[in-house]
Motif scaffolding. Structure first.
Motif, mmCIF file in Angstrom:
data_model
loop_
_atom_site.group_PDB
_atom_site.id
_atom_site.type_symbol
_atom_site.label_atom_id
_atom_site.label_comp_id
_atom_site.label_asym_id
_atom_site.label_seq_id
_atom_site.Cartn_x
_atom_site.Cartn_y
_atom_site.Cartn_z
ATOM 1 N N ALA A 96 6.238 4.095 4.121
ATOM 2 C CA ALA A 96 6.286 5.145 3.099
ATOM 3 C C ALA A 96 7.415 6.134 3.368
ATOM 4 C CB ALA A 96 4.948 5.875 3.028
ATOM 5 N N SER A 97 7.670 6.424 4.656
ATOM 6 C CA SER A 97 8.746 7.362 4.978
ATOM 7 C C SER A 97 10.109 6.806 4.580
ATOM 8 C CB SER A 97 8.730 7.692 6.470
ATOM 9 O OG SER A 97 9.090 6.566 7.255
ATOM 10 N N VAL A 98 10.245 5.468 4.569
ATOM 11 C CA VAL A 98 11.486 4.854 4.094
ATOM 12 C C VAL A 98 11.530 4.846 2.572
ATOM 13 C CG1 VAL A 98 12.883 2.759 4.097
ATOM 14 C CG2 VAL A 98 11.652 3.424 6.154
ATOM 15 N N LEU A 99 10.394 4.499 1.957
ATOM 16 C CA LEU A 99 10.358 4.323 0.508
ATOM 17 C C LEU A 99 10.512 5.629 -0.256
ATOM 18 C CD1 LEU A 99 7.521 1.660 0.088
ATOM 19 C CD2 LEU A 99 9.988 1.336 -0.132
ATOM 20 N N ALA A 131 -2.632 19.002 -3.527
ATOM 21 C CA ALA A 131 -2.836 17.666 -2.959
ATOM 22 C C ALA A 131 -1.507 17.016 -2.607
ATOM 23 C CB ALA A 131 -3.612 16.800 -3.953
ATOM 24 N N GLY A 132 -0.512 17.158 -3.495
ATOM 25 C CA GLY A 132 0.794 16.583 -3.217
ATOM 26 C C GLY A 132 1.452 17.196 -1.994
ATOM 27 N N SER A 133 1.276 18.516 -1.814
ATOM 28 C CA SER A 133 1.844 19.172 -0.637
ATOM 29 C C SER A 133 1.253 18.602 0.644
ATOM 30 C CB SER A 133 1.590 20.683 -0.710
ATOM 31 O OG SER A 133 2.196 21.245 -1.848
ATOM 32 N N GLY A 134 -0.070 18.400 0.637
ATOM 33 C CA GLY A 134 -0.705 17.833 1.824
ATOM 34 C C GLY A 134 -0.204 16.437 2.135
ATOM 35 N N LEU A 135 -0.038 15.623 1.099
ATOM 36 C CA LEU A 135 0.434 14.258 1.315
ATOM 37 C C LEU A 135 1.891 14.234 1.770
ATOM 38 C CD1 LEU A 135 -1.253 12.486 -1.732
ATOM 39 C CD2 LEU A 135 -1.898 12.310 0.674
ATOM 40 N N ILE A 136 2.698 15.144 1.268
ATOM 41 C CA ILE A 136 4.098 15.215 1.707
ATOM 42 C C ILE A 136 4.167 15.617 3.181
ATOM 43 C CG2 ILE A 136 6.271 16.461 1.447
ATOM 44 C CD1 ILE A 136 5.934 14.454 -0.695
ATOM 45 N N VAL A 137 3.279 16.513 3.608
ATOM 46 C CA VAL A 137 3.240 16.887 5.025
ATOM 47 C C VAL A 137 2.926 15.669 5.879
ATOM 48 C CG1 VAL A 137 1.964 18.220 6.742
ATOM 49 C CG2 VAL A 137 2.666 19.301 4.602
ATOM 50 N N VAL A 138 1.956 14.857 5.435
ATOM 51 C CA VAL A 138 1.619 13.629 6.172
ATOM 52 C C VAL A 138 2.819 12.693 6.206
ATOM 53 C CG1 VAL A 138 0.131 11.591 6.188
ATOM 54 C CG2 VAL A 138 -0.824 13.835 5.634
ATOM 55 N N LEU A 139 3.492 12.572 5.083
ATOM 56 C CA LEU A 139 4.675 11.712 5.020
ATOM 57 C C LEU A 139 5.758 12.194 5.980
ATOM 58 C CD1 LEU A 139 6.137 9.355 3.547
ATOM 59 C CD2 LEU A 139 6.977 11.051 1.925
ATOM 60 N N LEU A 140 5.959 13.495 6.053
ATOM 61 C CA LEU A 140 6.960 14.037 6.967
ATOM 62 C C LEU A 140 6.605 13.748 8.419
ATOM 63 C CD1 LEU A 140 7.745 17.462 5.234
ATOM 64 C CD2 LEU A 140 9.372 15.620 5.671
ATOM 65 N N VAL A 141 5.321 13.743 8.727
ATOM 66 C CA VAL A 141 4.902 13.422 10.098
ATOM 67 C C VAL A 141 5.322 12.004 10.454
ATOM 68 C CG1 VAL A 141 2.898 13.043 11.590
ATOM 69 C CG2 VAL A 141 3.002 15.066 10.128
ATOM 70 N N PHE A 142 5.216 11.090 9.501
ATOM 71 C CA PHE A 142 5.608 9.702 9.754
ATOM 72 C C PHE A 142 7.127 9.529 9.850
ATOM 73 C CE2 PHE A 142 1.278 8.650 8.394
ATOM 74 C CZ PHE A 142 0.953 7.674 9.315
ATOM 75 N N LEU A 188 0.829 -1.203 0.000
ATOM 76 C CA LEU A 188 0.000 0.000 0.000
ATOM 77 C C LEU A 188 0.865 1.254 0.000
ATOM 78 C CD1 LEU A 188 -2.751 -1.060 2.580
ATOM 79 C CD2 LEU A 188 -2.818 -1.190 0.071
ATOM 80 N N ALA A 189 2.002 1.199 0.694
ATOM 81 C CA ALA A 189 2.917 2.335 0.675
ATOM 82 C C ALA A 189 3.493 2.544 -0.721
ATOM 83 C CB ALA A 189 4.038 2.117 1.691
ATOM 84 N N TRP A 190 3.853 1.435 -1.386
ATOM 85 C CA TRP A 190 4.330 1.540 -2.766
ATOM 86 C C TRP A 190 3.260 2.170 -3.662
ATOM 87 C CZ3 TRP A 190 9.213 0.795 -4.377
ATOM 88 C CH2 TRP A 190 10.067 0.002 -3.612
ATOM 89 N N LEU A 191 2.029 1.674 -3.538
ATOM 90 C CA LEU A 191 0.937 2.204 -4.362
ATOM 91 C C LEU A 191 0.707 3.685 -4.082
ATOM 92 C CD1 LEU A 191 -1.594 -0.771 -4.140
ATOM 93 C CD2 LEU A 191 -0.561 0.123 -6.247
ATOM 94 N N GLY A 192 0.706 4.037 -2.796
ATOM 95 C CA GLY A 192 0.471 5.430 -2.439
ATOM 96 C C GLY A 192 1.539 6.360 -2.976
ATOM 97 N N LEU A 193 2.800 5.947 -2.885
ATOM 98 C CA LEU A 193 3.875 6.804 -3.363
ATOM 99 C C LEU A 193 3.912 6.869 -4.888
ATOM 100 C CD1 LEU A 193 6.734 5.946 -0.862
ATOM 101 C CD2 LEU A 193 5.503 8.104 -1.096
ATOM 102 N N VAL A 194 3.547 5.783 -5.551
ATOM 103 C CA VAL A 194 3.447 5.831 -7.011
ATOM 104 C C VAL A 194 2.377 6.844 -7.418
ATOM 105 C CG1 VAL A 194 2.645 4.540 -9.016
ATOM 106 C CG2 VAL A 194 4.367 3.552 -7.516
#
Length: 488
Positions: free
Chosen positions: A221-224, A409-420, A74-80
Motif C-alpha cells: 500500500a505504501s508503494v501504491l 477515518a481517512g486521517s487515521g488510515l493515512i497515519v497507518v500508511l505512513l508507518v508502513f 487487498l492493498a488495491w482494495l484498501g486504497l480504493v
C-alpha cells in the motif's frame, strides 16, 4: 502520481492577493476567482481523472506484487476504499472555499501559515523523486520493446528528462487538450488491457495468496499510494465550476468510480494472468497485453508509455518550476527563485529541478537507488500532504457531518500508511524540519516574515500620510491618534 492540472495558467504576479503554494498542480492552476466558471460535469470529470491518473500505474502492479504477491489485491482494495472519503473531503473543502488555492490554503485556514509552509516543500521536493520514477517507467517499456536490455532504461529516462526540460526552458508547454488526450490514451490502454486479458485470468495466479506474510500488504500500500495521490488537486478546480457546490461532489464521485474500476481491473488481470511473474517483470502491461494481442503488444505499450511519460515529466517540471518561483516569492526558498517578472525565477527553479532529477536518475542507473524506493519516497511526501489536508478538513468541515467523519477515518488510515513507509517516513519529517529552520533564519532578517507575501517591504505609491494633531483629552475626545493613523 498525479499530473498538474492541464491547461492551467501561470501563477499570479508577486502582488496578487496572498496565497500559499499548494500541489505541484497548484502553480499551474488558473488564477483564483469567485465561483461562476464554465466548467461542466463532463469536462470536470476528465480533469479530475487527469489529476489522479499517471504513468506510475504502468509499473505499480508489478511493484505491489513484488511486495505482497497476490495479497497486494487487498492493498488495491484498501486504497480504493480509502480514496473515497479523501476525495469527497477535498471536494467538500473546494465547494466551501472555491478560490482554487488548494491544500496549503486549507491548512493555513485551519492551523496558520507556519503549518502550511511545509506543504509547498513536500510538493516541490517530491518532483526530483517522482520525475525520475516516471521517466524510468517509460524507459523500461521502450527498452523492453527495442530489446536493449534494462541498462538502456536510465539512458532513455535521461533523454526524456532533458527533452522535457528543454521544452520548458523555451516555453513549450503541452496544452490542456493535449494533456487530456494523454489521459484518454492511458484510460484506453488500461481498458483494452483489462478487456483482452480478462479471459486469460486463472485462479492459479492467486496462489499462494500471501507468500510474504500479511504485513506485506501494508508495504504494498505504501508503494501504491503513488497512484492514488492527486485527489487534493480536485480542490484547485473548484473556482472553475459554474456551480461548485452542486457539481464538484458529483464529478469527484464519478471520477473515483472510474479510477476504482481501472485500478482494480488492472490488478486482477495482472495477478491472474502473470501469476508469480507479476512481481518480477518491469513491464506488466506489455506482458499482459501480449497474451491477448501477441507481439504487437510491445510496440503499442512502449509507444503509449513514452508519450505518457513525456507528458507527465513535462507537466511535473512545469508545475515544479512555477512552484519554486512561488516559494521564492514567499521567501520559503531562496529569493533568487522569485519570479516578479520575465520568468527568470521559474527558469532557475527549472534548472535546479532538472539537475536534481538528473542526479537521482544517475543514482538509479548505477544501482544506488531502486525504482520502488523512488515510488515509496514520493508516496511518503504526497501522503504527508494528504494527511495535512485531511486534518484541515477535520477542523473546517461541519462537526456533525458525514464528510468530517470520513476525514477523521481517512486521517487515521493515512497515519497507518505512513508507518508502513518505514525509514522513508523520515523524508517528509526532515523536509518539514529544514523548512522550519529556513523560515526561522529568514525571520531574523529585518523586515522579513517568510511565508507571507505582504512581509516584503514595498515602496509607498500614494501621498504621505499626515499625522492628525493630538487633541486634549476630555470627556468626548480621544486621547490620541489611532494606531492606523500613527504611520507616516
Amino acid at each position: 502520481m498525479a499530473t498538474p492540472s492541464p491547461g492551467a495558467a501561470p501563477p499570479p504576479p508577486a502582488r496578487a492577493p496572498e496565497s500559499e503554494p499548494g500541489a505541484m498542480s497548484a502553480p499551474a492552476r488558473a488564477p483564483s476567482r469567485a465561483p461562476g466558471g464554465r466548467l461542466g460535469a463532463a469536462a470536470g470529470t476528465a480533469l479530475c481523472l487527469g489529476a489522479v491518473l499517471g504513468p506510475g500505474v504502468l509499473a505499480l502492479p508489478a511493484a505491489a506484487a513484488a511486495a505482497a504477491g497476490p495479497a497486494s489485491i487487498l492493498a488495491w482494495l484498501g486504497l480504493v476504499a480509502l480514496s473515497l472519503p479523501v476525495a469527497m473531503a477535498f471536494a467538500a473543502l473546494g465547494a466551501r472555499y472555491p478560490d482554487g488555492q488548494g491544500v496549503a490554503m486549507f491548512v493555513r485556514r485551519a492551523f496558520g501559515p507556519a503549518a502550511a509552509a511545509p506543504v509547498g516543500w513536500w510538493f516541490y521536493w517530491a518532483v526530483p523523486l517522482g520525475v525520475p520514477a516516471a521517466a524510468l517507467i517509460g524507459g523500461e517499456y521502450v527498452a523492453a520493446a527495442a530489446g536493449w536490455g534494462g541498462r538502456a532504461a536510465p539512458v532513455i529516462a535521461l533523454l526524456v528528462i532533458a527533452a522535457a526540460a528543454g521544452a520548458n526552458a523555451v516555453g513549450l508547454h503541452l496544452s490542456g487538450r493535449v494533456q487530456l488526450l494523454l489521459v484518454a490514451l492511458l484510460v484506453t490502454l488500461l481498458l483494452v488491457t483489462i478487456a483482452v486479458a480478462g479471459t486469460h485470468v486463472r485462479a492459479a495466479g492467486f496462489a499462494p495468496f500471501a507468500p510474504h506474510g500479511w504485513a506485506s500488504v501494508g508495504s504494498a500500500a505504501s508503494v501504491l499510494f503513488f497512484a492514488f495521490a492527486g485527489w487534493e488537486a480536485v480542490s484547485h478546480l473548484s473556482s472553475d465550476f459554474a456551480a461548485p457546490r452542486r457539481d464538484l461532489p458529483r464529478v469527484t464521485l464519478l471520477a473515483w468510480a472510474v479510477v476504482a474500476l481501472l485500478y482494480l481491473g488492472l490488478a486482477v488481470v495482472t495477478l491472474g494472468v502473470l501469476g508469480r511473474r507479476a512481481g518480477t517483470t518491469s513491464t506488466p502491461l506489455t506482458d499482459v497485453l501480449e497474451r491477448g494481442v501477441g507481439a504487437p503488444a510491445h510496440a503499442v505499450a512502449a509507444t503509449a508509455a513514452l508519450l505518457l511519460t513525456f507528458g507527465a515529466v513535462n507537466a511535473y517540471l512545469a508545475g515544479g518550476a512555477r512552484l519554486g518561483a512561488a516559494l521564492g516569492r514567499d521567501e520559503l526558498l531562496p529569493r533568487r527563485l522569485a519570479d516578479p517578472r520575465g520568468g527568470a525565477g521559474a527558469r532557475r527553479s527549472l534548472a535546479l529541478l532538472t539537475a536534481a532529477c538528473t542526479a537521482v536518475t544517475l543514482a538509479a542507473a548505477v544501482g544506488a537507488v531502486e525504482l520502488d524506493t523512488l515510488l515509496q519516497a514520493t508516496s511518503a511526501c504526497l501522503a504527508a500532504v494528504t494527511l495535512a489536508g485531511l486534518l484541515a478538513a477535520v477542523v473546517l468541515l461541519p462537526r456533525r457531518g458525514l464528510l468530517r467523519r470520513g476525514a477523521i477515518a481517512g486521517s487515521g488510515l493515512i497515519v497507518v500508511l505512513l508507518v508502513f513507509c518505514g525509514p522513508l517516513l523520515l523524508l517528509p519529517v526532515a523536509l518539514a524540519a529544514v523548512c522550519g529552520a529556513f523560515r526561522a533564519v529568514r525571520a531574523r532578517r529585518p523586515g522579513r516574515n517568510p511565508g507571507r507575501r505582504d512581509a516584503v517591504p514595498r515602496p509607498r505609491t500614494g501621498p504621505p500620510r499626515v499625522r492628525p494633531p493630538v487633541q486634549p483629552a476630555g470627556p468626548e475626545t480621544n486621547t490620541g491618534a489611532s494606531p492606523g493613523d500613527s504611520r507616516a
